[in-house]
Motif scaffolding. Sequence first.
Motif, short mmCIF file in Angstrom:
data_model
loop_
_atom_site.label_atom_id
_atom_site.label_comp_id
_atom_site.label_asym_id
_atom_site.label_seq_id
_atom_site.Cartn_x
_atom_site.Cartn_y
_atom_site.Cartn_z
N GLU A 90 0.89 -1.08 0.27
CA GLU A 90 0.02 -0.07 -0.07
C GLU A 90 1.00 1.16 0.03
O GLU A 90 0.39 2.33 -0.23
CB GLU A 90 -0.75 -0.11 1.35
CG GLU A 90 -1.83 -1.05 1.15
CD GLU A 90 -3.01 -1.02 0.08
OE1 GLU A 90 -3.30 0.08 -0.24
OE2 GLU A 90 -3.40 -2.12 -0.40
N CYS A 91 1.94 1.15 0.27
CA CYS A 91 3.35 2.28 0.56
C CYS A 91 2.79 3.23 1.57
O CYS A 91 2.58 4.67 1.09
CB CYS A 91 3.30 2.86 -1.05
SG CYS A 91 4.10 1.85 -2.21
N VAL A 92 2.24 2.65 2.62
CA VAL A 92 1.99 3.53 3.71
C VAL A 92 2.48 3.06 5.15
O VAL A 92 2.83 1.77 5.26
CB VAL A 92 0.20 3.55 3.89
CG1 VAL A 92 -0.35 4.24 2.80
CG2 VAL A 92 -0.24 2.24 4.35
N SER A 106 0.78 8.03 4.18
CA SER A 106 1.78 7.57 3.09
C SER A 106 2.99 8.47 3.09
O SER A 106 3.14 9.61 3.73
CB SER A 106 1.08 7.89 1.76
OG SER A 106 0.89 9.32 1.53
#
Length: 146
Positions: A90-92, A106
């Motif tokens: 999710e790139c968070v 993020s």
Amino acid sequence: MCEAVEKDLYAVLGASPSDSVQQLKYRYQKLALECHPDRLGDVCDSEAESGRRKFLEIDAAWKILSQELQQAWPIDSIVSLEDMTWDHDECVYTYCCRCGGQFIFSEEELPWRQGNDDEKKRNESQHMVVCCDTCSLSIYVKLSFV
């Protein structure tokens, strides 16, 4: 009798009530730079006045919302960025809240990612407040630099 016109402060910033404080700040900074009277250059008096009013409206909306939001969400704990989990899919960054929800943001929301990437900006942005996606709690995230 003069009736006060209520404005949607989120709409003034092009935001929504579900946006984080960091997202609101980013929108405010972007709009303030675009509408700042010093950036208008050579324009007619009516355009200059319109731009000045827009800038004051944006500035007032940010001041009101940032104060309300900082008071509305109690800080539950202080967390280091290293204590948070990085979700590669999710790139968070995530951190579990005691209510069962999550504190999520993020990499793009990091303060130094929302403008120029110079050392001065990094030194001024050594923390951020992140709100839970479920309850009214928030955490104070200490950012560290390599």
